[in-house]
Design a protein around this motif. Structure first.
Motif, PDB file in Angstrom:
ATOM      1  N   ALA A   1       0.760  -0.866   0.320  1.00 21.78           N
ATOM      2  CA  ALA A   1      -0.195   0.078   0.057  1.00 21.78           C
ATOM      3  C   ALA A   1       0.719   1.045   0.080  1.00 21.78           C
ATOM      4  O   ALA A   1       0.320   2.435  -0.157  1.00 21.78           O
ATOM      5  N   GLY A   2       2.039   1.558   0.922  1.00 22.40           N
ATOM      6  CA  GLY A   2       2.917   2.463   0.371  1.00 22.40           C
ATOM      7  C   GLY A   2       2.483   3.250   1.597  1.00 22.40           C
ATOM      8  O   GLY A   2       2.439   2.978   2.278  1.00 22.40           O
ATOM      9  N   GLY A   3       3.282   3.873   1.400  1.00 19.09           N
ATOM     10  CA  GLY A   3       2.686   6.059   2.228  1.00 19.09           C
ATOM     11  C   GLY A   3       3.298   5.071   3.618  1.00 19.09           C
ATOM     12  O   GLY A   3       4.257   4.338   4.177  1.00 19.09           O
ATOM     13  N   ASP A   4       2.546   5.437   4.831  1.00 23.09           N
ATOM     14  CA  ASP A   4       2.102   5.457   6.241  1.00 23.09           C
ATOM     15  C   ASP A   4       1.211   3.686   6.100  1.00 23.09           C
ATOM     16  O   ASP A   4       1.358   3.742   7.910  1.00 23.09           O
ATOM     17  N   TYR A   5       1.911   3.307   4.569  1.00 20.96           N
ATOM     18  CA  TYR A   5       1.285   1.935   5.594  1.00 20.96           C
ATOM     19  C   TYR A   5       2.315   0.514   6.045  1.00 20.96           C
ATOM     20  O   TYR A   5       2.904   0.090   4.698  1.00 20.96           O
ATOM     21  N   LYS A   6       2.754   0.333   7.139  1.00 14.80           N
ATOM     22  CA  LYS A   6       4.261  -0.322   7.353  1.00 14.80           C
ATOM     23  C   LYS A   6       4.036  -1.203   8.518  1.00 14.80           C
ATOM     24  O   LYS A   6       2.376  -0.698   9.383  1.00 14.80           O
ATOM     25  N   LEU A   7       4.158  -1.755   8.527  1.00 17.73           N
ATOM     26  CA  LEU A   7       3.963  -3.181   9.988  1.00 17.73           C
ATOM     27  C   LEU A   7       5.298  -3.637  10.351  1.00 17.73           C
ATOM     28  O   LEU A   7       6.658  -3.261   9.824  1.00 17.73           O
ATOM     29  N   ASN A   8       5.166  -4.019  11.562  1.00 16.39           N
ATOM     30  CA  ASN A   8       6.409  -4.336  12.595  1.00 16.39           C
ATOM     31  C   ASN A   8       6.646  -5.926  12.499  1.00 16.39           C
ATOM     32  O   ASN A   8       5.456  -6.631  12.527  1.00 16.39           O
ATOM     33  N   PHE A   9       7.663  -6.454  12.707  1.00 17.26           N
ATOM     34  CA  PHE A   9       7.723  -7.908  12.984  1.00 17.26           C
ATOM     35  C   PHE A   9       8.647  -7.845  13.964  1.00 17.26           C
ATOM     36  O   PHE A   9       9.511  -7.400  13.988  1.00 17.26           O
ATOM     37  N   THR A  10       8.433  -9.090  14.200  1.00 17.11           N
ATOM     38  CA  THR A  10       9.931  -9.509  15.259  1.00 17.11           C
ATOM     39  C   THR A  10       9.437 -11.284  15.659  1.00 17.11           C
ATOM     40  O   THR A  10       8.419 -11.655  14.764  1.00 17.11           O
ATOM     41  N   ASP A  11      10.572 -11.626  15.331  1.00 16.10           N
ATOM     42  CA  ASP A  11      10.659 -12.935  15.638  1.00 16.10           C
ATOM     43  C   ASP A  11      10.740 -13.649  16.992  1.00 16.10           C
ATOM     44  O   ASP A  11      12.125 -12.737  18.107  1.00 16.10           O
ATOM     45  N   VAL A  12      10.319 -14.454  17.379  1.00 15.48           N
ATOM     46  CA  VAL A  12      10.379 -14.797  18.746  1.00 15.48           C
ATOM     47  C   VAL A  12      10.535 -16.458  18.649  1.00 15.48           C
ATOM     48  O   VAL A  12       9.390 -17.143  18.710  1.00 15.48           O
ATOM     49  N   SER A  13      12.244 -16.765  18.812  1.00 16.81           N
ATOM     50  CA  SER A  13      12.095 -18.269  18.825  1.00 16.81           C
ATOM     51  C   SER A  13      11.341 -19.466  17.891  1.00 16.81           C
ATOM     52  O   SER A  13      10.887 -19.895  17.828  1.00 16.81           O
ATOM     53  N   GLY A  14      11.746 -18.626  16.516  1.00 11.93           N
ATOM     54  CA  GLY A  14      10.859 -18.190  15.207  1.00 11.93           C
ATOM     55  C   GLY A  14       9.681 -18.176  15.380  1.00 11.93           C
ATOM     56  O   GLY A  14       9.624 -18.811  13.711  1.00 11.93           O
ATOM     57  N   ALA A  15       8.608 -17.962  15.942  1.00 15.03           N
ATOM     58  CA  ALA A  15       7.504 -17.349  15.702  1.00 15.03           C
ATOM     59  C   ALA A  15       7.413 -16.285  14.858  1.00 15.03           C
ATOM     60  O   ALA A  15       8.436 -15.046  15.706  1.00 15.03           O
ATOM     61  N   VAL A  16       7.380 -16.203  13.577  1.00 18.46           N
ATOM     62  CA  VAL A  16       6.901 -14.475  13.147  1.00 18.46           C
ATOM     63  C   VAL A  16       5.459 -13.277  14.177  1.00 18.46           C
ATOM     64  O   VAL A  16       4.621 -14.162  13.344  1.00 18.46           O
ATOM     65  N   HIS A  17       5.658 -12.354  15.053  1.00 18.32           N
ATOM     66  CA  HIS A  17       4.890 -12.022  15.610  1.00 18.32           C
ATOM     67  C   HIS A  17       4.755 -10.279  14.140  1.00 18.32           C
ATOM     68  O   HIS A  17       5.623  -9.989  13.804  1.00 18.32           O
ATOM     69  N   ILE A  18       3.857  -9.959  13.708  1.00 20.62           N
ATOM     70  CA  ILE A  18       3.160  -9.084  13.291  1.00 20.62           C
ATOM     71  C   ILE A  18       2.356  -8.241  14.050  1.00 20.62           C
ATOM     72  O   ILE A  18       1.174  -8.361  15.205  1.00 20.62           O
ATOM     73  N   ASP A  19       2.538  -6.877  13.655  1.00 25.16           N
ATOM     74  CA  ASP A  19       2.285  -5.738  14.414  1.00 25.16           C
ATOM     75  C   ASP A  19       2.044  -4.407  13.462  1.00 25.16           C
ATOM     76  O   ASP A  19       2.512  -4.198  12.877  1.00 25.16           O
ATOM     77  N   SER A  20      -0.049  -4.242  13.737  1.00 28.71           N
ATOM     78  CA  SER A  20       0.080  -3.530  12.568  1.00 28.71           C
ATOM     79  C   SER A  20      -0.504  -2.159  13.449  1.00 28.71           C
ATOM     80  O   SER A  20      -1.124  -0.729  12.600  1.00 28.71           O
ATOM     81  N   GLY A  21      -0.328  -1.692  14.388  1.00 25.57           N
ATOM     82  CA  GLY A  21      -1.023  -0.994  15.252  1.00 25.57           C
ATOM     83  C   GLY A  21      -2.244  -1.136  16.098  1.00 25.57           C
ATOM     84  O   GLY A  21      -2.592  -1.686  17.232  1.00 25.57           O
ATOM     85  N   TRP A  22      -3.360  -1.858  15.583  1.00 30.40           N
ATOM     86  CA  TRP A  22      -4.888  -1.950  15.741  1.00 30.40           C
ATOM     87  C   TRP A  22      -4.593  -3.623  15.666  1.00 30.40           C
ATOM     88  O   TRP A  22      -5.105  -4.727  17.075  1.00 30.40           O
ATOM     89  N   SER A  23      -3.946  -4.310  15.438  1.00 29.48           N
ATOM     90  CA  SER A  23      -3.954  -5.943  14.997  1.00 29.48           C
ATOM     91  C   SER A  23      -3.002  -6.362  15.656  1.00 29.48           C
ATOM     92  O   SER A  23      -1.528  -6.126  15.185  1.00 29.48           O
TER      93      SER A  23
END
Length: 257
Positions: A139-161
């Motif tokens: 989507a570009g612009g301010d549409y960004k996602l945060n990723f974290t790797d916790v012991s091989g599990a991929v967590h995604i944070d969009s702010g709301w989700s």
């Protein structure tokens, strides 16, 4: 003698010249041209999303917003490939606030684009991707996602989700499809006034068992209830007294008899 020598020399010259002529006339040899590398396999996103999942709700949004065509072109006509995070149907059913019903068609399109990255990432790539967060989405612009790797599990944070990659639906270059448990809601659409996460429920109080010893009072006196060891010692003393009485009575009966 001289004539024969001349004939022999002439014959040798003729043989030598004919051999050179054959060498000159032979066609040159060329090394074979290597075969071109096979083109990447054409991936049909509609087929993948129809068979797995179920992802029918997400597929319907992709088709109604024409985003499916954008993703399909990125997958098969570019060198970058694509990575798509696909919510299951249950994720849309459990979504109550905020609702998608009041979104415009353009916002729905941006929401769909928000679920993809314009590059193919294998599952192993997310460890490095987490160090680059926040990561721009399709989507570009301010549409960004945060990723974290916790012991091989991929967590995604969009702010709301806040969710995680629960499984890999398809991961072969140039297309990666990863299942997520929640719909990714961007702050660029729903704002930054994010409600706090609900606090975990308190642990229930566990009543002590009925035979548990009571606490000692402030004066140091123990509970009037006897412990199992005390009851056992009392039983042993009573049994000893009874045994002595029985022996005494038996002795008296022997004397009289």
């Amino acid at each position: 003698m001289e004539v024969s020598m001349a004939l022999m020399i002439s014959a040798l010259l003729l043989l030598f010249s004919s051999a050179n002529a054959q060498k000159a006339a032979s066609p040159p040899t060329f090394s074979p041209t290597p075969a071109p590398a096979p083109a990447p396999e054409h991936v049909n996103l509609t087929d993948l999303l129809s068979v797995a999942g179920p992802f029918h709700t997400f597929l319907n949004y992709l088709e109604s917003t024409k985003v499916l065509e954008t993703f399909q072109n990125q997958a098969n006509n570019t060198d970058e490939g694509i990575t798509i995070f696909v919510p299951k149907d249950d994720a849309f059913k459990s979504l109550k606030k905020p609702s998608l019903a009041n979104l415009t068609q353009d916002q729905l399109k941006q929401l769909c684009l928000f679920h993809a990255l314009p590059h193919y990432y294998s599952f192993a790539d997310f460890k490095n991707l987490s160090q680059m967060s926040p990561v721009s989405t399709y989507a570009g612009g301010d549409y960004k996602l945060n990723f974290t790797d916790v012991s091989g599990a991929v967590h995604i944070d969009s702010g709301w989700s806040r969710t995680k990659v629960s499984s890999s639906v398809h991961s072969t270059d140039p297309v990666a499809l990863y299942q997520v448990d929640k719909v990714l809601l961007p702050e660029a659409i729903f704002g930054t006034d994010i409600p706090p996460m609900p606090a975990p429920a308190p642990a229930p109080d566990v009543a002590p068992p009925a035979d548990a010893p009571s606490e000692v009072s402030d004066g140091g006196a123990a509970s009037p209830k006897s412990s199992p060891g005390t009851n056992s010692s009392h039983r042993n003393i009573n049994w000893g007294i009874c045994s002595q009485l029985i022996l005494a009575v038996s002795g008296l009966m022997v004397l009289f008899l």
